[in-house]
Design an enzyme around this catalytic site. Structure first.
Site, short mmCIF file in Angstrom:
data_model
loop_
_atom_site.label_atom_id
_atom_site.label_comp_id
_atom_site.label_asym_id
_atom_site.label_seq_id
_atom_site.Cartn_x
_atom_site.Cartn_y
_atom_site.Cartn_z
N LYS A 1 49.28 27.20 28.76
CA LYS A 1 50.10 26.01 29.05
C LYS A 1 51.58 26.29 28.75
O LYS A 1 52.46 25.86 29.49
CB LYS A 1 49.61 24.80 28.24
CG LYS A 1 48.22 24.31 28.57
CD LYS A 1 48.06 23.75 29.98
CE LYS A 1 48.76 22.42 30.17
NZ LYS A 1 48.43 21.85 31.52
N PRO B 1 28.92 18.24 15.06
CA PRO B 1 29.38 19.49 14.46
C PRO B 1 30.86 19.45 14.06
O PRO B 1 31.74 19.58 14.90
CB PRO B 1 29.14 20.51 15.57
CG PRO B 1 29.18 19.73 16.84
CD PRO B 1 28.77 18.33 16.52
N PHE C 1 39.53 13.97 33.51
CA PHE C 1 39.68 12.83 32.60
C PHE C 1 41.02 12.09 32.80
O PHE C 1 41.05 10.93 33.23
CB PHE C 1 39.52 13.35 31.17
CG PHE C 1 40.00 12.45 30.07
CD1 PHE C 1 39.65 11.10 30.05
CD2 PHE C 1 40.79 12.95 29.04
CE1 PHE C 1 40.09 10.26 29.01
CE2 PHE C 1 41.22 12.13 28.00
CZ PHE C 1 40.89 10.78 28.00
N TYR D 1 44.23 28.80 25.51
CA TYR D 1 44.56 27.56 26.23
C TYR D 1 46.04 27.21 26.06
O TYR D 1 46.77 27.06 27.04
CB TYR D 1 43.69 26.39 25.74
CG TYR D 1 44.23 25.03 26.15
CD1 TYR D 1 44.25 24.64 27.49
CD2 TYR D 1 44.74 24.14 25.21
CE1 TYR D 1 44.76 23.41 27.87
CE2 TYR D 1 45.25 22.89 25.58
CZ TYR D 1 45.25 22.54 26.91
OH TYR D 1 45.77 21.32 27.30
N HIS E 1 42.08 28.02 14.56
CA HIS E 1 42.11 26.55 14.61
C HIS E 1 43.44 25.99 14.08
O HIS E 1 43.74 26.14 12.90
CB HIS E 1 40.94 26.04 13.74
CG HIS E 1 40.60 24.61 13.97
ND1 HIS E 1 39.51 24.02 13.35
CD2 HIS E 1 41.17 23.64 14.71
CE1 HIS E 1 39.44 22.76 13.71
NE2 HIS E 1 40.43 22.50 14.54
N TYR F 1 34.01 21.13 12.57
CA TYR F 1 34.48 22.50 12.36
C TYR F 1 35.18 22.62 11.00
O TYR F 1 36.02 21.78 10.65
CB TYR F 1 35.49 22.92 13.43
CG TYR F 1 34.98 22.96 14.86
CD1 TYR F 1 33.63 22.88 15.18
CD2 TYR F 1 35.90 23.08 15.92
CE1 TYR F 1 33.20 22.91 16.50
CE2 TYR F 1 35.46 23.12 17.24
CZ TYR F 1 34.12 23.03 17.52
OH TYR F 1 33.69 23.06 18.83
N ALA G 1 45.92 19.53 37.03
CA ALA G 1 44.84 20.53 37.17
C ALA G 1 44.98 21.60 36.10
O ALA G 1 46.03 22.20 35.93
CB ALA G 1 44.91 21.17 38.56
N ALA G 2 43.88 21.84 35.39
CA ALA G 2 43.91 22.86 34.34
C ALA G 2 42.49 23.10 33.83
O ALA G 2 41.62 22.25 33.97
CB ALA G 2 44.79 22.40 33.18
N THR H 1 51.17 19.95 27.08
CA THR H 1 50.49 19.51 25.86
C THR H 1 51.33 19.81 24.62
O THR H 1 52.10 20.78 24.62
CB THR H 1 49.12 20.22 25.75
OG1 THR H 1 48.63 20.10 24.42
CG2 THR H 1 49.21 21.71 26.06
N ASP H 2 51.12 19.03 23.57
CA ASP H 2 51.82 19.31 22.30
C ASP H 2 51.31 20.61 21.67
O ASP H 2 51.94 21.16 20.77
CB ASP H 2 51.67 18.15 21.31
CG ASP H 2 50.24 17.88 20.89
OD1 ASP H 2 49.29 18.40 21.53
OD2 ASP H 2 50.04 17.15 19.90
N GLU H 3 50.16 21.13 22.16
CA GLU H 3 49.58 22.33 21.55
C GLU H 3 50.45 23.57 21.78
O GLU H 3 50.28 24.57 21.10
CB GLU H 3 48.15 22.55 22.06
CG GLU H 3 47.27 21.35 21.77
CD GLU H 3 45.78 21.58 21.93
OE1 GLU H 3 45.33 22.73 21.85
OE2 GLU H 3 45.07 20.58 22.15
N LYS I 1 34.91 17.29 24.29
CA LYS I 1 36.04 17.08 23.38
C LYS I 1 35.55 16.21 22.22
O LYS I 1 34.54 15.50 22.34
CB LYS I 1 37.20 16.40 24.12
CG LYS I 1 37.63 17.11 25.40
CD LYS I 1 38.58 18.25 25.16
CE LYS I 1 38.76 19.18 26.34
NZ LYS I 1 39.18 18.61 27.60
N ASP J 1 41.53 18.64 44.01
CA ASP J 1 40.77 19.04 42.82
C ASP J 1 39.69 20.05 43.22
O ASP J 1 39.00 19.87 44.23
CB ASP J 1 40.13 17.80 42.17
CG ASP J 1 39.67 18.07 40.75
OD1 ASP J 1 40.20 17.44 39.82
OD2 ASP J 1 38.76 18.92 40.55
#
Ligand code: NAD
Ligand code: TYD
Length: 342
Positions: free
Chosen positions: A158, A209, A11, A154, A280, A211, A85-86, A128-130, A193, A37
């Site tokens: 990272k 759906p 993406f 995940y 979550h 969550y 790549a991930a 990522t901010d995650e 996503k 890739d």
């Protein structure tokens, strides 16, 4: 400048390549792009089909964990590496964490080691901010010095990669930069996503759906704004630094869902509350004042406009997402959805 872009068939990577090459091959600068890739379920050469004739773009199918292949590509005189790549989906990381460790951690170490040997001049790790974990409702957004507290396999993979990148900078003076962006949306996003899944399910009159209680908050950024930020980091970013990138677009999942249904003129009855995702994260928000101040970047897309444009893109690219949703992904999604039904 010759750039090795890894994960360029996914993406954000494919949007970045399009962004660099520009409409009608009018390049944003003097770039040559090599795209490495593996073409996992998320990699799709259709995303780049229009570039097959572009003389400054080349594709190589392969794995970032394959040290020999990476070495051979770097021998051709690469100036910079941008690692997209991930394995990128939190839900999948709950089923197959080993794949996430392999690509997101081992793969990054392979790239770093090869890049160090070949004295690559710039290495950008797309993080990522995650990695910062979850924020309480009224807390200010994540800063670059916020403690790392990843909560999913995940985000943990990272964060591990970020620490490896940091160690190569500290130990070897390796010219690496980390970017940590919030949730992207836009063209070519794989329909697993939230936003593309809900747009395409709504178009098919299938359940959306949601969550848990749907009140989890994400900061949404249009992928083109993210691409502009990466280019700013490539051109002006300082070695050893971290840059947070955000969209100033905090919304609950319910707000996003309702906007999508409104834009498509679909009924709220398509919403289906399902069992929450384990672990979550409740809220992400990003303080992106550093990249604004130091590199002069700000997000440009208002969320409402960006979402409407994205919905239009999925309407116009019906074949693209229907092919994905009717292929191997269908079984994975069905199983995942059934398991969540209360
Ligand atoms: P994506 O899943 O759409 O694409 C990932 C790409 O990497 C695919 O083309 C896939 O084939 C390729 N790939 C996977 N494993 C590989 C391997 N071992 N070797 C070579 N290629 C491999 O992901 P995306 O959403 O485009 O995310 C790109 C990067 O941006 C990721 O590093 C992700 O962590 C990060 N990121 C994503 C978001 C988001 O909202 N999507 C936000 C912040 C950061
Ligand atoms: P997602 O797009 O998977 O990104 P991330 O987990 O990396 O933030 O999910 C965004 C939000 O939407 C997250 O709070 C989980 C929620 N979500 C749903 O409610 N239903 C879904 O089917 C999906 C995929 C996500």
């Amino acid at each position: 400048m010759k750039i090795l872009v890894t994960g360029g068939a996914g993406f954000i990577g494919s949007n970045f390549i399009h962004f660099l090459i520009g409409p009608d091959n009018t390049f944003q600068g003097d770039f040559e792009i090599l795209n490495l890739d593996k073409l996992t379920y998320a990699g799709n050469l259709e995303n780049l089909a229009d570039l097959s004739q572009s003389k400054n773009y080349h594709f190589v199918k392969g794995d970032i964990c394959d040290g020999k292949l990476v070495e051979s590509l770097l021998q051709s005189g690469v100036d910079a590496i941008i690692n997209f790549a991930a394995e990128s989906h939190v839900d999948r990381s709950l089923y197959e964490p080993d794949l996430f460790i392999q690509t997101n951690v081992v793969g990054v170490q392979v790239l770093l080691q090869a890049a160090l040997r070949h004295r690559i001049k710039k290495f950008i790790q797309i993080s990522t901010d995650e990695v910062y974990g979850s924020l309480p409702p009224d807390a200010p957004g994540f800063r670059e010095d916020t403690q790392l507290s990843p909560n999913s396999p995940y985000s943990a993979s990272k964060a591990a990669a970020d620490l490896l990148v940091r160690s190569y900078f500290k130990t070897y003076g390796f010219p690496a930069i980390i970017t940590r962006c919030s949730n992207n949306y836009g063209p070519f996003q794989f329909p697993e996503k939230l936003i593309p899944l809900f747009i395409t399910n709504a178009l098919e009159d299938k359940p959306l759906p949601v969550y848990g209680d749907g009140l989890n908050v994400r900061d949404w950024i249009h992928v083109e704004d993210h691409c502009r930020a990466i280019l700013a980091v490539l051109e002006k970013g300082k070695e050893g630094e971290i840059y947070n990138i955000g969209g100033d677009g905090e919304r609950t999942n319910l707000e996003i869902t309702e906007t999508i249904l409104d834009v498509l003129g679909k009924p709220k009855s398509l919403m289906r509350y399902v069992t929450d995702r384990p672990g979550h994260d409740r809220r992400y928000a990003v303080d992106f004042s550093k990249i604004q101040r130091e590199l002069g970047w700000s997000p440009a897309y208002p969320l409402k406009e960006g979402l409407a444009q994205t919905v239009q893109w999925y309407l116009r690219h019906d074949e693209w997402w229907r092919r994905i949703k009717s292929g191997a992904y269908r079984d994975f999604y069905q199983k995942h959805y059934q398991e969540r039904l209360p």
